[in-house]
Design a protein around this motif. Structure first.
Motif, PDB file in Angstrom:
ATOM      1  N   THR A 241       2.593   4.176  -0.943  1.00  9.16           N
ATOM      2  CA  THR A 241       1.440   4.727  -1.675  1.00  9.16           C
ATOM      3  C   THR A 241       0.551   5.598  -0.796  1.00  9.16           C
ATOM      4  O   THR A 241      -0.231   6.396  -1.323  1.00  9.16           O
ATOM      5  CB  THR A 241       0.589   3.596  -2.285  1.00  9.16           C
ATOM      6  OG1 THR A 241       0.227   2.669  -1.247  1.00  9.16           O
ATOM      7  CG2 THR A 241       1.362   2.866  -3.365  1.00  9.16           C
TER       8      THR A 241
ATOM      9  N   LEU B  88      -2.548  -3.933   0.411  1.00 12.67           N
ATOM     10  CA  LEU B  88      -1.085  -3.905   0.349  1.00 12.67           C
ATOM     11  C   LEU B  88      -0.516  -2.531   0.709  1.00 12.67           C
ATOM     12  O   LEU B  88       0.675  -2.387   0.951  1.00 12.67           O
ATOM     13  CB  LEU B  88      -0.615  -4.340  -1.041  1.00 12.67           C
ATOM     14  CG  LEU B  88       0.846  -4.775  -1.198  1.00 12.67           C
ATOM     15  CD1 LEU B  88       1.203  -5.882  -0.221  1.00 12.67           C
ATOM     16  CD2 LEU B  88       1.114  -5.218  -2.620  1.00 12.67           C
ATOM     17  N   TRP B  89      -1.373  -1.521   0.786  1.00 15.87           N
ATOM     18  CA  TRP B  89      -0.918  -0.192   1.201  1.00 15.87           C
ATOM     19  C   TRP B  89      -0.235  -0.243   2.571  1.00 15.87           C
ATOM     20  O   TRP B  89       0.643   0.590   2.875  1.00 15.87           O
ATOM     21  CB  TRP B  89      -2.100   0.784   1.261  1.00 15.87           C
ATOM     22  CG  TRP B  89      -3.067   0.479   2.376  1.00 15.87           C
ATOM     23  CD1 TRP B  89      -4.137  -0.360   2.344  1.00 15.87           C
ATOM     24  CD2 TRP B  89      -3.018   0.999   3.710  1.00 15.87           C
ATOM     25  NE1 TRP B  89      -4.770  -0.405   3.562  1.00 15.87           N
ATOM     26  CE2 TRP B  89      -4.103   0.429   4.422  1.00 15.87           C
ATOM     27  CE3 TRP B  89      -2.170   1.888   4.372  1.00 15.87           C
ATOM     28  CZ2 TRP B  89      -4.353   0.721   5.770  1.00 15.87           C
ATOM     29  CZ3 TRP B  89      -2.426   2.181   5.713  1.00 15.87           C
ATOM     30  CH2 TRP B  89      -3.507   1.600   6.390  1.00 15.87           C
TER      31      TRP B  89
ATOM     32  N   TYR C 206       4.171  -4.257  -6.738  1.00 13.01           N
ATOM     33  CA  TYR C 206       3.572  -4.674  -5.470  1.00 13.01           C
ATOM     34  C   TYR C 206       3.750  -3.572  -4.431  1.00 13.01           C
ATOM     35  O   TYR C 206       2.802  -3.194  -3.743  1.00 13.01           O
ATOM     36  CB  TYR C 206       4.173  -5.990  -4.988  1.00 13.01           C
ATOM     37  CG  TYR C 206       3.591  -7.182  -5.696  1.00 13.01           C
ATOM     38  CD1 TYR C 206       2.387  -7.758  -5.275  1.00 13.01           C
ATOM     39  CD2 TYR C 206       4.216  -7.739  -6.807  1.00 13.01           C
ATOM     40  CE1 TYR C 206       1.828  -8.835  -5.933  1.00 13.01           C
ATOM     41  CE2 TYR C 206       3.671  -8.832  -7.471  1.00 13.01           C
ATOM     42  CZ  TYR C 206       2.479  -9.366  -7.037  1.00 13.01           C
ATOM     43  OH  TYR C 206       1.921 -10.439  -7.702  1.00 13.01           O
ATOM     44  N   VAL C 207       4.972  -3.078  -4.301  1.00 12.62           N
ATOM     45  CA  VAL C 207       5.224  -1.961  -3.389  1.00 12.62           C
ATOM     46  C   VAL C 207       5.954  -0.863  -4.154  1.00 12.62           C
ATOM     47  O   VAL C 207       6.732  -1.135  -5.070  1.00 12.62           O
ATOM     48  CB  VAL C 207       6.048  -2.392  -2.154  1.00 12.62           C
ATOM     49  CG1 VAL C 207       5.267  -3.395  -1.318  1.00 12.62           C
ATOM     50  CG2 VAL C 207       7.404  -2.955  -2.558  1.00 12.62           C
ATOM     51  N   THR C 208       5.664   0.360  -3.780  1.00 13.25           N
ATOM     52  CA  THR C 208       6.300   1.525  -4.395  1.00 13.25           C
ATOM     53  C   THR C 208       7.145   2.218  -3.328  1.00 13.25           C
ATOM     54  O   THR C 208       6.677   2.421  -2.209  1.00 13.25           O
ATOM     55  CB  THR C 208       5.221   2.484  -4.919  1.00 13.25           C
ATOM     56  OG1 THR C 208       4.439   1.808  -5.908  1.00 13.25           O
ATOM     57  CG2 THR C 208       5.824   3.728  -5.523  1.00 13.25           C
TER      58      THR C 208
ATOM     59  N   ASN D 282      -4.445   2.204  -2.776  1.00 14.81           N
ATOM     60  CA  ASN D 282      -4.180   0.860  -3.285  1.00 14.81           C
ATOM     61  C   ASN D 282      -4.168   0.871  -4.803  1.00 14.81           C
ATOM     62  O   ASN D 282      -4.952   1.590  -5.425  1.00 14.81           O
ATOM     63  CB  ASN D 282      -5.261  -0.124  -2.822  1.00 14.81           C
ATOM     64  CG  ASN D 282      -5.092  -0.539  -1.381  1.00 14.81           C
ATOM     65  OD1 ASN D 282      -4.051  -1.065  -1.000  1.00 14.81           O
ATOM     66  ND2 ASN D 282      -6.105  -0.293  -0.571  1.00 14.81           N
TER      67      ASN D 282
ATOM     68  N   TYR E 298       4.246 -10.487   0.289  1.00 16.62           N
ATOM     69  CA  TYR E 298       3.423  -9.372  -0.182  1.00 16.62           C
ATOM     70  C   TYR E 298       1.934  -9.734  -0.108  1.00 16.62           C
ATOM     71  O   TYR E 298       1.105  -8.953   0.366  1.00 16.62           O
ATOM     72  CB  TYR E 298       3.781  -9.015  -1.623  1.00 16.62           C
ATOM     73  CG  TYR E 298       5.097  -8.287  -1.795  1.00 16.62           C
ATOM     74  CD1 TYR E 298       5.591  -7.427  -0.830  1.00 16.62           C
ATOM     75  CD2 TYR E 298       5.854  -8.466  -2.958  1.00 16.62           C
ATOM     76  CE1 TYR E 298       6.799  -6.760  -1.005  1.00 16.62           C
ATOM     77  CE2 TYR E 298       7.054  -7.810  -3.142  1.00 16.62           C
ATOM     78  CZ  TYR E 298       7.531  -6.953  -2.166  1.00 16.62           C
ATOM     79  OH  TYR E 298       8.720  -6.300  -2.343  1.00 16.62           O
TER      80      TYR E 298
ATOM     81  N   SER F 236       9.371  -2.079  -5.831  1.00 17.76           N
ATOM     82  CA  SER F 236       9.180  -2.965  -6.985  1.00 17.76           C
ATOM     83  C   SER F 236       9.784  -2.357  -8.246  1.00 17.76           C
ATOM     84  O   SER F 236      10.377  -3.059  -9.073  1.00 17.76           O
ATOM     85  CB  SER F 236       7.694  -3.237  -7.197  1.00 17.76           C
ATOM     86  OG  SER F 236       7.146  -3.988  -6.142  1.00 17.76           O
TER      87      SER F 236
ATOM     88  N   HIS G 233       1.791  -2.470   3.790  1.00 13.09           N
ATOM     89  CA  HIS G 233       3.106  -3.105   3.839  1.00 13.09           C
ATOM     90  C   HIS G 233       4.158  -2.069   4.241  1.00 13.09           C
ATOM     91  O   HIS G 233       4.147  -0.934   3.753  1.00 13.09           O
ATOM     92  CB  HIS G 233       3.460  -3.703   2.471  1.00 13.09           C
ATOM     93  CG  HIS G 233       4.648  -4.607   2.516  1.00 13.09           C
ATOM     94  ND1 HIS G 233       5.942  -4.144   2.553  1.00 13.09           N
ATOM     95  CD2 HIS G 233       4.742  -5.964   2.544  1.00 13.09           C
ATOM     96  CE1 HIS G 233       6.780  -5.160   2.585  1.00 13.09           C
ATOM     97  NE2 HIS G 233       6.074  -6.275   2.583  1.00 13.09           N
TER      98      HIS G 233
ATOM     99  N   ASP H  47       7.084  -1.494   3.343  1.00 18.82           N
ATOM    100  CA  ASP H  47       7.896  -0.946   2.253  1.00 18.82           C
ATOM    101  C   ASP H  47       7.079  -0.152   1.238  1.00 18.82           C
ATOM    102  O   ASP H  47       7.649   0.335   0.250  1.00 18.82           O
ATOM    103  CB  ASP H  47       8.626  -2.081   1.519  1.00 18.82           C
ATOM    104  CG  ASP H  47       9.628  -2.794   2.409  1.00 18.82           C
ATOM    105  OD1 ASP H  47      10.073  -2.181   3.404  1.00 18.82           O
ATOM    106  OD2 ASP H  47       9.955  -3.958   2.122  1.00 18.82           O
ATOM    107  N   ASN H  48       5.775  -0.046   1.451  1.00 14.40           N
ATOM    108  CA  ASN H  48       4.917   0.626   0.473  1.00 14.40           C
ATOM    109  C   ASN H  48       4.695   2.077   0.877  1.00 14.40           C
ATOM    110  O   ASN H  48       4.314   2.369   2.009  1.00 14.40           O
ATOM    111  CB  ASN H  48       3.566  -0.093   0.370  1.00 14.40           C
ATOM    112  CG  ASN H  48       2.939   0.070  -0.992  1.00 14.40           C
ATOM    113  OD1 ASN H  48       3.397   0.857  -1.806  1.00 14.40           O
ATOM    114  ND2 ASN H  48       1.884  -0.685  -1.249  1.00 14.40           N
TER     115      ASN H  48
END
Length: 453
Positions: free
Chosen positions: A30, A22-23, A394-396, A16, A299, A399, A25, A27-28
């Motif tokens: 991370t 948010l990890w 927010y997402v990698t 995170n 998000y 974003s 999500h 689309d993330n």
């Protein structure tokens, strides 16, 4: 006259970033933080997309409340697990030949000699594209992890940090003269022994005698970042830092911080412009403002409130759930990190808790069409005289991809980012001068002075 901004990317070598939960999500990516390709691909994207640097935050600790690590810390990856960010830099620097890197390292536990040696090595391997984010560590759990026998109060940590930096300056600036390295194969002489000097330091906190065993890198001392919000932290930054992260909750408070740090720099014998000021920025763009706001709420639906509260405790030592919700946050004090405490002065505990659950450490969160977002960025810079932003996704990688596609071109069109990415050492880009710290910086007094007749 339009100001060209400096643009950084805020990252952590863990699950995170600042929005806890948010990890998960879809689309993330991370969760791939353990894969080197995750980092080299991101570095290339930032390099090609007009970013100046990647800032890698770090801490040794993890959340502990009343002596226990809450289950949610493990379940949501709140500051645990995470890896050492410094080891990522050489690979990313090779993959992204322009991008600079700032890495967090604490003055509270690692010996100054070992830290200076690592940064000198990174200065060589990146060809002068490295910065050191200087922090003091406040976590009691880290004290235990390193086997220390006492918890150090806030202001004393900055006294330790100042001596730590002065010893680092002696090692990085004073041990090897500029022309000490000959690398003369014909004469079979690599270095001139008369131009390599022993560092002798016997201080209140550190004792060192010996030579720096790394020759000077392109910058000698890495670019110095700092983010302390307390009076001690701001005084420390004024005397040492070249780039300062400021807490921006609105334009007036941010403008006051910019003025304060520049005034303090002048009082320390430096020019106010010797310090670049940067604040956090998160952006969501869409064809309409409503669509962007809907995306933000989607998000945020992944944020775990309990995880956010223990994250706050890990940084400050303060359990928000144990405070009276109606009490004033202005009355909250800590010997832990104060940046996220100072941020909420003038609000209630209830308001502070709600804001941190929603935003984490994020500062300016802008939603709208690309034009609307850049209008607000431009107004913010005009109103505060800020020098740049540390972009927090927010997402990698989504974003970053959106920001590069939608916002960077408009910033360039308005002259707020250079059309061609900057090159040279990190310090040359920030200062517009040479790769070394200027004579006005306190590090200069640690350079070897030739004997006078």
């Amino acid at each position: 006259m339009t100001k060209e901004l400096f643009l950084g990317a805020f990252e952590i070598n863990g699950v995170n970033l600042t929005s806890q939960g948010l990890w998960a999500h879809p689309d993330n990516t991370t969760w791939r933080y353990k894969e080197l390709e995750h980092w080299t691909d991101l570095a290339r994207m930032l390099d090609d997309g007009g970013f100046d640097f990647m800032f890698l935050a770090d801490s040794y600790g993890y959340p502990v409340i009343d002596g226990v690590v809450p289950d949610v810390a493990f379940e949501q990856g709140v500051e645990i697990p995470k890896n050492d960010p410094m080891l990522l830099v050489p690979a990313m620097a090779a993959a992204a030949p322009r991008l600079c890197f700032g890495v967090t390292s604490s003055t509270s536990f690692e010996p100054p000699f070992a830290n200076a040696r690592r940064f000198a090595t990174l200065d060589h391997l990146t060809r002068g594209r490295i910065a050191w984010n200087v922090v003091t560590t406040s976590s009691a759990v880290v004290t235990e992890l390193f086997g220390k026998d006492r918890y150090v109060p806030h202001d004393e940590r900055y006294a330790i940090a100042q001596e730590y930096l002065e010893l680092s300056y002696a090692l990085l600036e004073g041990s090897w003269e500029d022309d000490a390295v000959l690398a003369d194969k014909g004469a079979r002489r690599y270095a001139d022994a008369s131009k390599v000097h022993k560092v002798v330091h016997h201080g209140r906190y550190f004792d060192v005698e010996g030579y720096a065993n790394t020759e000077p890198g392109p910058q000698r001392t890495p670019v110095l970042f700092q983010a302390g919000a307390s009076s001690s932290g701001r005084a420390f930054a004024a005397g040492n830092a070249e780039l300062v992260f400021l807490q921006g909750k609105d334009a007036p408070s941010l403008a006051a911080q910019v003025t304060d740090i520049r005034t303090r720099a002048e009082q320390a014998g430096r020019a106010g412009t010797d310090i670049r000021t940067v604040s956090g920025l998160s952006v969501i763009t869409a064809p309409s403002t409503a669509q962007a706001e809907d995306q933000l709420e989607e998000y945020l639906s992944y944020v775990d409130p309990d995880a956010a509260r223990v994250y706050y405790a890990s940084m400050t030592g303060i359990d928000l759930a144990a405070l009276d919700p109606e009490a004033s946050f202005s009355d909250v004090t800590t010997e832990g990190g104060r940046t996220q405490v100072e941020r909420y002065k003038g609000t209630s505990v209830r308001e502070a808790t709600a804001d941190f659950i929603r935003n984490g450490m994020r500062e300016f969160v802008l939603t709208g069409t690309p034009t609307e977002v850049v209008d607000r960025i431009e107004a913010l810079v005009t109103d505060t005289d800020l020098d740049g932003f540390n972009y927090t996704p927010y997402v990698t990688p989504g974003s970053y991809r959106s920001f590069i596609a939608d916002v960077v071109p408009e910033l360039r069109r308005r002259g707020m980012l250079p059309e061609t990415p900057r090159t040279g050492t990190f310090r040359e880009r920030l200062s517009g001068r040479g790769p070394h710290l200027p004579a006005s910086h306190r590090a200069a007094r640690f350079r070897h002075q030739p004997a006078t007749a």
